[in-house]
Design a protein around this motif. Structure first.
Motif, short mmCIF file in Angstrom:
data_model
loop_
_atom_site.label_atom_id
_atom_site.label_comp_id
_atom_site.label_asym_id
_atom_site.label_seq_id
_atom_site.Cartn_x
_atom_site.Cartn_y
_atom_site.Cartn_z
N GLY A 62 0.82 -1.21 0.00
CA GLY A 62 0.00 0.00 0.00
C GLY A 62 0.85 1.26 0.00
O GLY A 62 0.55 2.24 -0.71
N ALA A 63 1.92 1.23 0.78
CA ALA A 63 2.80 2.41 0.86
C ALA A 63 3.45 2.66 -0.51
O ALA A 63 3.54 3.80 -0.97
CB ALA A 63 3.86 2.19 1.92
N VAL A 79 6.53 12.86 1.70
CA VAL A 79 5.33 12.25 2.28
C VAL A 79 5.44 12.25 3.79
O VAL A 79 6.53 12.33 4.35
CB VAL A 79 5.12 10.79 1.78
N VAL A 80 4.28 12.20 4.43
CA VAL A 80 4.24 12.16 5.89
C VAL A 80 3.19 11.14 6.30
O VAL A 80 2.19 10.94 5.60
CB VAL A 80 3.92 13.57 6.47
N THR A 81 3.45 10.45 7.40
CA THR A 81 2.43 9.56 7.95
C THR A 81 2.66 9.42 9.44
O THR A 81 3.69 9.87 9.97
CB THR A 81 2.44 8.18 7.27
N HIS A 82 1.68 8.86 10.11
CA HIS A 82 1.89 8.51 11.52
C HIS A 82 1.59 7.03 11.68
O HIS A 82 0.64 6.51 11.09
CB HIS A 82 1.03 9.36 12.47
N GLY A 85 3.84 1.32 13.73
CA GLY A 85 4.10 -0.04 13.31
C GLY A 85 4.68 -0.18 11.94
O GLY A 85 5.54 0.61 11.51
N ASN A 86 4.21 -1.20 11.23
CA ASN A 86 4.80 -1.58 9.96
C ASN A 86 4.58 -0.55 8.86
O ASN A 86 5.38 -0.46 7.93
CB ASN A 86 4.24 -2.93 9.52
N HIS A 87 3.48 0.21 8.96
CA HIS A 87 3.22 1.23 7.94
C HIS A 87 4.33 2.28 7.93
O HIS A 87 4.70 2.79 6.86
CB HIS A 87 1.86 1.87 8.21
N ALA A 88 4.88 2.58 9.09
CA ALA A 88 5.94 3.58 9.19
C ALA A 88 7.16 3.18 8.37
O ALA A 88 7.63 3.94 7.51
CB ALA A 88 6.33 3.77 10.66
N GLY A 89 7.65 2.00 8.62
CA GLY A 89 8.81 1.51 7.87
C GLY A 89 8.49 1.38 6.39
O GLY A 89 9.33 1.66 5.53
N ALA A 90 7.26 0.97 6.07
CA ALA A 90 6.87 0.77 4.68
C ALA A 90 6.89 2.09 3.91
O ALA A 90 7.39 2.15 2.78
CB ALA A 90 5.49 0.12 4.61
N VAL A 91 6.36 3.14 4.51
CA VAL A 91 6.34 4.44 3.84
C VAL A 91 7.78 4.96 3.69
O VAL A 91 8.16 5.49 2.63
CB VAL A 91 5.46 5.45 4.60
N VAL A 149 2.75 15.13 1.32
CA VAL A 149 1.45 14.46 1.14
C VAL A 149 1.27 13.43 2.25
O VAL A 149 2.18 12.68 2.57
CB VAL A 149 1.40 13.75 -0.23
N PHE A 150 0.05 13.42 2.83
CA PHE A 150 -0.25 12.46 3.89
C PHE A 150 -0.60 11.10 3.27
O PHE A 150 -1.50 11.00 2.44
CB PHE A 150 -1.42 12.98 4.73
N VAL A 151 0.14 10.07 3.68
CA VAL A 151 -0.14 8.70 3.20
C VAL A 151 -0.79 7.94 4.35
O VAL A 151 -0.12 7.51 5.29
CB VAL A 151 1.16 8.00 2.74
N ALA A 152 -2.10 7.79 4.25
CA ALA A 152 -2.84 7.17 5.35
C ALA A 152 -2.62 5.67 5.37
O ALA A 152 -2.47 5.05 4.31
CB ALA A 152 -4.33 7.49 5.21
#
Lengths: 334, 334
Positions: A62-63, A79-82, A85-91, A149-152
């Motif tokens: 997804g990222a 890009v920015v996200t919060h 967990g795994n989404h952080a490393g993925a982005v 850009v925010f990557v949810a």
């Protein structure tokens, strides 16, 4: 495309585009089987091993789709996200591959192994208080300051479509066709993408969510499905720390319409499933990653009036980032 | 075939026959890579994941070749072996698949998980004292009583040839060609088979043994290679409990002539390598199974005058039967 389908945040065609977009960066993960598991359950179980995905979890799909969907000009602002967990490393990894900045807002208390992964991938870690308000406010500030850009992590079309590529692969890898797929659920990004892809290709396939109830017996996806609407509820206190998201306005309609049921699992069920993954499959999973197998092993599934007939079952082993060092695992060997 | 080669207990043609014989029963195991490992070592490392072999270790290849090589009449009398480890389960499983009895002599103190595996595969467990004399005497008695054929764990042509099929697969799976393969060594069955297959197909490939030295700094393969002959020596006291065999009259000549060197590894090196397998590859290995990666990460290899130029390196992750329950791992999660 039917008129109804265009309301959703994902479609088969968008998922197929995602698959092409991410193909240069993502692994096609293998499908494992285990004769021990099959004899235990009297079924044929096919494990889609997303633990072997880049970054150790399905989140990279997804990222990657989100980051590579951006127009060049947008992308250059980063890009920015919060995420804890795994989404952080993925982005962070997806941004590194595209050569753009990634700002990762993480709540205090995030496991050291996940912080280290973000930094390995050249992401900029920004710590904040461990509340959803603080996380969102910090992201908002970074967006204003940098134009990023925010990557949810789940409630976002490109994320849902990226996760849906799991189902495209799985349905192609397993022949004859699967009867069902069991998918761990949190914010619903993965199951929404998988349900959309799989039901579009094979309308009779059964899609089931695996949801941890934790020590406080909370299961908001199960409650929402039963009520037919989102139900405000505490998140579970569970070892499945990857499953702490909430259904959103984009994932919920797909979960509502295309997911056939929810199987709730306890932390004890999850540890029993982890044990099978480690000892039989030889695959390292984190607790969230084993929730699907825990559901497949549960009486709720095996003795369910409609589901017990399902013979060929896909199970997503969605993440392998178990913080073994924090658990003291390595001390056991020294 | 050169005149010299016929003296050996294995040949490329016998290994190719073994590959055909075991193909219906064995998995072609996958080869994994890790960008983290590659950047750490400044090399391309290809992990041959024998942990995903049936029974959780490469041993099933040799056992399967041995059991299915028997003439029908011999086979009906059953097979017998002694082992405290993966060979025991492997022979039991191979015998079960052929539908013949398996008598497995195990020394007292064998881990519970390995006993359970033997019994899962319908093997008959016979306990004996934990000495090599007692193991051999017990096997001898069973052979006399039942007529069962002894399937030796390494010093046996069909076993060596079965293990050699690892190299046939690996060389086909990795393109362009590997420069070297690093193989954990114990009794030498695996490395002899791999060296014979790989050097027959690609004479310039470098074959290196990874040998644990343990707390008593014992490394009899390294000593034998240096002396040019077998050297009587205590086996290492090491966590790599799968590497307790001794070179024999059939494995030694191949190790002597076709193995280019021995890299010794400490238990600490092995745990560090295990950590990379679990945390990065998401693959469960037992200590013996990580010895090859430990060797690949060692200064002995990375700074060796001849070996440091080797860029494309195969590493055999040979077994995944870590006794996590006995280590108390599951208690950490409860």
């Amino acid at each position: 495309m039917s008129a109804g389908r265009v309301e959703y945040a994902a479609s088969l065609s968008a998922i197929k585009e995602a698959a092409q977009r991410i193909a240069p960066y993502c692994h096609v993960t293998p499908v494992f089987t285990s004769s021990t598991v099959d004899s235990l359950l009297h079924k044929s179980v096919f494990f889609k091993c997303e633990v072997f995905q880049k970054g150790g979890a399905f989140k990279f799909r997804g990222a990657c789709n989100s980051v590579f969907s951006l127009a060049e000009e947008e992308a250059q602002r980063g890009v920015v996200t919060h995420s804890s967990g795994n989404h952080a490393g993925a982005v962070a990894l997806a941004a590194k591959l595209r050569g753009i900045p990634a700002h990762i807002v993480v709540p205090v208390g995030t496991p050291q192994c996940k912080l280290a992964a973000i930094e390995t991938y050249s992401g900029r870690v920004v710590q904040c208080a461990a509340t959803m308000d603080a996380r969102e406010a910090t992201c908002g500030r970074i967006q204003r300051e940098t134009g990023a850009v925010f990557v949810a992590p789940y409630n976002y079309g490109p994320t849902i479509c990226g996760q849906g590529t799991i189902a495209l692969e799985l349905l192609e890898q397993v022949q004859p066709a699967l009867d069902a797929i069991i998918v761990p659920v949190s914010g619903g990004g993965m199951i929404a993408g998988i349900a959309m892809a799989a039901k579009s290709l094979q309308p009779d396939i059964v899609i089931l969510a695996a949801e941890p109830t934790g020590s406080n017996d909370a299961a908001d996806v199960a409650a929402a499905k039963q009520a037919g609407q989102l139900v405000p509820m505490a998140k579970p206190q569970t070892i499945a720390d990857g499953l702490q998201g909430r259904l959103g306005d984009l994932t919920w309609p797909i979960v509502r319409d295309l997911v056939d049921g929810v199987i709730t699992v306890s932390d004890q069920d999850i540890v029993a499933a982890m044990q099978i993954c480690y000892e039989r499959l030889k695959v390292v999973v984190e607790p969230s990653g084993a929730a699907g197998l825990a559901a497949a092993m549960s009486p709720q599934f095996l003795h369910h009036p409609q589901w017990q007939r399902l013979q060929r079952v896909g199970v997503i082993l969605c993440g392998g980032n178990a913080d073994l060092a924090a658990k003291g695992f390595w001390e056991l060997w020294r």
